[in-house]
Write a protein that holds these residues in place. Structure first.
Motif, PDB file in Angstrom:
ATOM      1  N   THR A 142       2.721   3.072 -10.463  1.00  0.00           N
ATOM      2  CA  THR A 142       2.157   2.703  -9.164  1.00  0.00           C
ATOM      3  C   THR A 142       3.273   2.527  -8.164  1.00  0.00           C
ATOM      4  OG1 THR A 142       2.069   0.472 -10.054  1.00  0.00           O
ATOM      5  CG2 THR A 142      -0.041   1.553  -9.669  1.00  0.00           C
ATOM      6  N   SER A 143       2.889   2.643  -6.912  1.00  0.00           N
ATOM      7  CA  SER A 143       3.844   2.533  -5.816  1.00  0.00           C
ATOM      8  C   SER A 143       3.086   1.873  -4.681  1.00  0.00           C
ATOM      9  CB  SER A 143       4.301   3.937  -5.476  1.00  0.00           C
ATOM     10  OG  SER A 143       5.076   3.953  -4.333  1.00  0.00           O
ATOM     11  N   TYR A 144       3.592   0.756  -4.150  1.00  0.00           N
ATOM     12  CA  TYR A 144       2.833   0.072  -3.102  1.00  0.00           C
ATOM     13  C   TYR A 144       3.744  -0.711  -2.169  1.00  0.00           C
ATOM     14  CZ  TYR A 144       3.301  -3.911  -6.396  1.00  0.00           C
ATOM     15  OH  TYR A 144       3.792  -4.878  -7.254  1.00  0.00           O
ATOM     16  N   HIS A 145       3.147  -1.217  -1.123  1.00  0.00           N
ATOM     17  CA  HIS A 145       3.847  -2.022  -0.133  1.00  0.00           C
ATOM     18  C   HIS A 145       3.359  -3.450  -0.286  1.00  0.00           C
ATOM     19  CE1 HIS A 145       5.823  -2.435   3.929  1.00  0.00           C
ATOM     20  NE2 HIS A 145       5.081  -3.533   3.925  1.00  0.00           N
ATOM     21  N   ASP A 146       4.271  -4.385  -0.401  1.00  0.00           N
ATOM     22  CA  ASP A 146       3.866  -5.778  -0.568  1.00  0.00           C
ATOM     23  C   ASP A 146       4.687  -6.659   0.364  1.00  0.00           C
ATOM     24  OD1 ASP A 146       3.897  -8.169  -3.380  1.00  0.00           O
ATOM     25  OD2 ASP A 146       2.888  -8.214  -1.429  1.00  0.00           O
TER      26      ASP A 146
END
Lengths: 687, 123
Positions: free
Chosen positions: A672-676
Motif C-alpha cells: 500500500t501507498s498512502y498520504h497520512d
C-alpha cells in the motif's frame, strides 16, 4: 384543470420534494460543521443568518456576497471572519432574512473561477471579534501614489528582461535583475569593487530626485534590484544584509499591489498592503530587525475598500496581479554599526554569519558530513526537548503494529524516543537509532535498544517479521543513501515480512486538506493556541473540507533547479518550496506546557537573505570542516535571552517518490501507498 | 542489553563473514524481575538461536540449569519456560562490551545500551 397541467404540477412538486430532502441532508451536515466552530443555529427566524460556504475561506469575496444578500432587504452588517468557510449577514428586518433564507439556501453561486453552494441558517446573535489595529513596524513608511501612471509605464518598460542571467532559467520563480552592483547569492553580499557597467536606468532619476526632495533619503542610491512577481510567487522572509547596504531602503511597487508580511523576532506579524505605485521606505527597526517577505499565493486578504455596511470594515480577497518592485539601496562601505546587533552580520562576527552555506552533497563523504552536522549533532543536542514533543503514536502506524501476529519480531529503525516500541506488547521489539541521546531515553523507558546507523543495522539477515522506519529516510541527503536505507530494511525482513516507511511529504496539503503542520500555522495566525505544534499530527483532525479554494500557491522547486544547489532554510509551518532544505528547531528548556514548539515565532537569522529564494541559511554557522558545538547557534532576541536554533536537514518526498524508491529494490512488492497527515507512507512486503 | 537482544545482534564490520554471535564481556550484570508470560516466552523460542542463548548465559555465569538443547514439548513445560524467561528477559548486561568473533572489534555497552556504530573505515 387541464390534465397535462395537473401532471406537470405534480411532477414539479415531486421534484421539489426530492430537492427538499437533499437540501435537508446537506443542511444537517452544515449544522454539524458550524457546531464545530461554536456557531449555534436556530430554526426560528431571526434577523441574522450564517451563510455556510459563503466565507473568505471559500474564496468568496465581500463584494460578491454583498451582491448576493443585498437583494432581499436592507443589510445591517456583513461579517466575514478571515479564512473561515462561512459568513454572517444581519438584516435590518427579519423579513429580509426570511426572504434570503428562502431564496439562497441551497443555491449555487458563481464567484470568479469557483462555484459554491450556500447553506443558510438563522442564528441568534452575531459575535463581532474586534480586530485590533496594528501599527506599522517602527521605521516603516508608505507613500501612496508616489509615481504617476505614465511614470509607472516608463519604469516598467525600462527593464530589459531578455538580458537576464541564467539564474532565471526556472520560469516558475520570480524574475530578478540588478543594476549598479550585482547581488551575490553565495555570500548574500555585493561585490563592492566590481560595479556593473550600466548603472541605474535613467528613467529612475526623476523618482529618486523626488525622494531626495521629499527628504526620504539624503544620498542617491547606487544599487537597484528589480523583482517581478507573478501571481503565486513570493519571496521568503529575510532581512536585507546589514553590511551590504546603508540604512534606508526604498521599494516602489508597480503593476499590481501585494501584501508584504513583516515579522519581528518576538513573534509579532504585521501585514502591510503595498498599493500599486506606492513607495515603501524601510529604515531603522523595520530595515534592520524585522524580516519582510511576500507569501507565494494568488489572493491576498486585504481590508475591504468600500465602507458598505456596518461598523467594521472587514476584509476581502484581492486577486494578485503581476507586481514589479524596484528596490533602491545605497552600498555600505564601512561595517554596519546599527542598534540591532542580533541581526547584524558586521557586529556578531563571522562565526554566526558563515560565508559558505551548506549545499547538497554530491558524494558519500560530503553526505556523511552534512548529515553529521545537520541531523546527528542536532538530534543529540535537542533530544529531550524533541522527545517531549513526540508523545502520541500515529493511528495508522499503530494499526500496522497491532495487526502483526503476537510473537512477531519487530525492529524499529530510527526509533527516536521509542514512541512505537511499546505500542504492541505482544511483539518482540527492538529499536535502534543514530542518536545516543534519544536511545538513552528509550532505555530509560525500559525498551531494548541500541545505537546504530540505519544504513548498517547490526542484526542478522532475515531476522524480522516486520520493521518500521518512521520519519527517518528523509534525513538522508542523497538518493543512493535513501535507497541504501530501504535495502537495509529489506535485508532485515524474513520472506513475507512487511516494512512500513513514513517520510515527510513535500505536499503538505493533500485532497484539499491541510496537514496539521500547516493547520497549526493558520491557528496561530488567528490567535488560537494550538495544543500540539509538532511536525507530526496527533489527533486525526476531522475537519470538514469546506474550503473550495487553495489559498496557498507554491513554487515547485526541486534540487536541480536551485541556484548552485544551496539548501534553503524553511519557514516552519508553511508550505515547502523546495525538496531539500534545512528546518529550524528552536530549542526550549523545560518550561510551560502547551508552549509553542518548533514554530516560526522567533525570526532567527536563519531566514534567507535579500532578494533571492535560494540564498543561504545564515544561521547555520558551520562549514562541514569546523566542528563547533551546537550551542554556537544562538539567536538573540530583544530582551537579552538567547534561543538556540538548530537546523535539521530534510529531503521531503514528492508524491510517488517513495514508492518509486522502494520499487528499485529487488525482491519486494509495494503493498500500500498512502498520504497520512503530511507524510508519504509505504508498506512493502519481501517476496 | 538483555540476552533476547543479544541473540539478534551481529557484527557488521566490513568484510566479516562470521560475525555472529558476538562475545559478551560484561563488567556489570543485573537481574530484574519481569512479569512472567508463558505464552510470550513460547512464541519467542522458535525465533531464537538456542545455542547462542545458552552460550551467552554461560558467559555471564547465569546459565543455571538451562539445557544445551531445546526440550521437546516445551510449550507445556512451565519450569522450562520459567528458566528461559529468566535468561532471556531478566538478566541484563549494564556495562561491558560485545566483541566481534572474527575481527575482535569491541562494541561498548553502557547503561545497558550497546553502541554499534562503526567508524568510517569499518562500514
Amino acid at each position: 384543470m387541464d390534465c397535462d397541467v395537473v401532471n406537470n404540477m405534480n411532477a414539479a412538486t415531486r421534484r421539489t420534494k426530492e430537492d427538499k430532502k437533499v437540501l435537508k441532508k446537506q443542511q444537517k451536515a452544515s449544522h454539524t460543521l458550524l457546531k464545530h466552530e461554536g456557531i449555534s443555529t436556530t430554526s426560528q427566524p431571526t434577523k441574522s443568518l450564517v451563510v455556510a460556504n459563503g466565507g473568505l475561506g471559500n474564496g468568496v469575496g465581500r463584494e460578491d456576497l454583498f451582491a448576493a444578500v443585498n437583494q432581499f432587504g436592507d443589510v445591517e452588517s456583513l461579517l466575514m471572519p478571515p479564512q473561515k468557510p462561512y459568513a454572517f449577514v444581519t438584516y435590518r428586518f427579519e423579513d429580509g432574512a426570511r426572504k434570503a433564507h428562502a431564496q439562497l439556501n441551497g443555491k449555487k453561486l458563481q464567484t470568479g473561477e469557483n462555484s459554491v453552494t450556500f447553506y443558510l441558517s438563522y442564528v441568534d446573535s452575531v459575535k463581532h471579534r474586534e480586530e485590533t489595529l496594528v501599527g506599522f513596524p517602527e521605521g516603516l513608511t508608505l507613500v501612496e501614489d508616489f509615481v504617476s501612471l505614465e511614470e509607472e509605464a516608463l519604469l516598467l518598460a525600462a527593464v530589459d528582461w531578455s538580458m537576464s542571467n541564467e539564474a532565471q532559467k526556472a520560469l516558475k520563480h520570480r524574475r530578478v535583475k540588478h543594476y549598479g552592483f550585482e547581488f551575490r547569492y553565495d555570500n548574500n553580499n555585493v561585490d563592492k569593487d566590481k560595479p556593473l557597467p550600466a548603472g541605474l536606468p535613467d528613467e529612475c532619476l526623476p523618482v529618486l530626485q523626488r525622494c531626495l526632495q521629499d527628504g526620504l533619503i539624503n544620498v542617491l542610491p547606487d544599487q537597484l534590484t528589480v523583482n517581478q512577481y507573478e501571481s503565486g510567487q513570493g519571496i521568503p522572509p529575510h532581512v536585507d544584509t546589514h553590511s551590504a547596504f546603508d540604512d534606508t531602503i526604498l521599494s516602489l511597487s508597480l503593476g499590481a499591489q501585494a501584501v508584504m508580511e513583516f515579522r519581528h523576532p518576538d513573534g509579532r506579524a504585521v501585514p502591510v498592503v503595498l498599493p500599486e505605485r506606492s513607495l515603501m521606505v524601510m529604515k531603522g527597526e523595520s530595515r534592520y530587525l524585522w524580516t519582510h517577505g511576500i507569501t507565494p499565493r494568488k489572493f491576498d486578504l486585504v481590508p475591504a475598500c468600500e465602507p458598505d455596511v456596518g461598523s467594521n470594515s472587514g476584509l476581502t480577497l484581492r486577486k494578485r496581479g503581476t507586481r514589479t518592485s524596484f528596490t533602491f539601496r545605497k552600498i555600505r562601505y564601512e561595517p554596519c554599526c546599527c542598534a540591532f546587533p542580533s541581526a547584524c552580520d558586521s557586529q556578531e562576527g563571522t562565526s554566526l554569519y558563515p560565508p559558505s552555506p551548506p549545499s547538497l552533497p554530491c558524494c558519500h563523504a560530503d553526505a556523511t558530513l552534512l548529515e553529521e552536522e545537520y541531523v546527528h549533532r542536532v538530534y543529540d543536542a535537542i533530544a529531550s526537548h524533541f522527545s517531549r514533543t513526540r508523545h502520541t503514536p500515529w493511528p495508522h502506524v499503530c494499526h500496522f503494529l497491532s495487526s502483526l501476529p503476537p510473537g512477531s519480531v519487530l525492529v524499529d529503525v530510527g526509533c527516536g524516543n521509542g514512541k512505537y516500541l511499546g505500542v504492541n506488547p505482544q511483539l518482540i521489539t527492538v529499536g535502534c537509532d543514530r542518536s545516543s541521546a534519544l536511545v538513552q531515553i528509550c532505555a530509560e523507558r525500559g525498551f531494548q535498544v541500541f545505537v546504530s546507523d540505519a544504513l548498517s543495522v547490526p542484526l542478522r539477515t532475515a531476522l524480522c517479521d516486520a520493521c518500521i522506519s518512521i520519519a527517518v529516510i528523509h534525513h538522508f541527503s542523497t538518493l543512493e543513501r535513501r535507497l541504501a536505507a530501504v535495502r537495509e530494511l529489506v535485508r532485515l525482513l524474513k520472506p513475507g515480512g512487511q516494512a512500513l516507511i513514513y517520510v515527510w511529504a513535500y505536499e503538505q496539503e493533500y485532497n484539499k486538506q491541510k496537514s496539521k503542520y500547516l493547520k497549526d500555522h493558520d491557528k496561530q495566525h488567528n490567535g488560537e493556541k494550538s495544543k500540539d505544534t509538532t511536525e507530526e499530527s496527533q489527533e486525526s483532525h476531522e475537519e470538514p473540507s469546506v474550503f473550495t479554494t487553495s489559498l496557498v500557491a507554491r513554487d515547485v522547486k526541486d534540487a536541480s533547479e536551485m541556484t548552485e544547489g544551496r539548501l534553503s532554510v524553511h519557514t516552519n509551518r508553511t508550505a515547502f518550496n523546495s525538496q531539500d532544505l534545512l528546518v529550524p528547531w528552536h530549542l526550549k528548556g523545560r518550561k510551560t506546557h502547551g508552549e509553542e514548539e518548533s514554530s516560526g515565532r522567533f525570526s532567527s537569522r536563519g531566514e534567507p537573505n535579500p532578494d533571492f529564494d535560494s540564498s543561504m541559511s545564515s544561521d547555520t554557522t558551520h562549514s562541514p570542516d569546523s566542528k563547533p558545538s551546537p550551542s554556537d547557534n544562538m539567536c538573540q532576541i530583544p530582551g537579552g535571552s538567547s534561543v538556540p536554533v538548530f537546523h535539521r536537514y530534510y529531503h521531503v518526498f514528492q508524491q510517488g517518490e517513495l514508492e518509486q524508491l522502494c520499487t528499485q529494490v529487488t525482491g519486494i512488492k509495494v503493498q500500500t501507498s498512502y498520504h497520512d497527515q503530511g507524510n508519504w507512507c509505504v508498506v512493502l512486503q519481501k517476496e | 542489553m538483555k540476552l533476547l537482544t543479544h541473540n539478534m545482534l551481529t557484527s557488521h564490520v566490513k568484510g566479516v563473514t562470521k560475525g555472529y554471535p558476538l562475545l559478551i564481556k560484561a563488567t556489570e550484570v543485573k537481574v530484574n524481575e519481569v512479569e512472567f508470560n508463558p505464552k510470550f516466552v513460547c512464541r519467542m523460542i522458535p525465533k531464537l538461536e538456542w545455542s547462542t542463548l545458552v552460550q551467552a548465559a554461560d558467559q555471564l555465569g547465569h546459565r543455571e540449569e538451562l539445557p544445551g538443547e531445546l526440550v521437546p514439548d516445551y510449550e507445556k513445560n512451565g519450569d522450562f519456560l520459567k528458566k528461559v524467561h529468566r535468561v532471556l528477559l531478566e538478566v541484563e548486561v549494564i556495562e561491558g562490551c560485545l566483541q566481534c568473533p572474527e575481527s575482535g572489534r569491541e562494541f561498548p555497552i553502557s547503561k545497558g545500551i550497546p553502541n554499534m556504530l562503526l567508524n568510517e573505515d569499518e562500514a
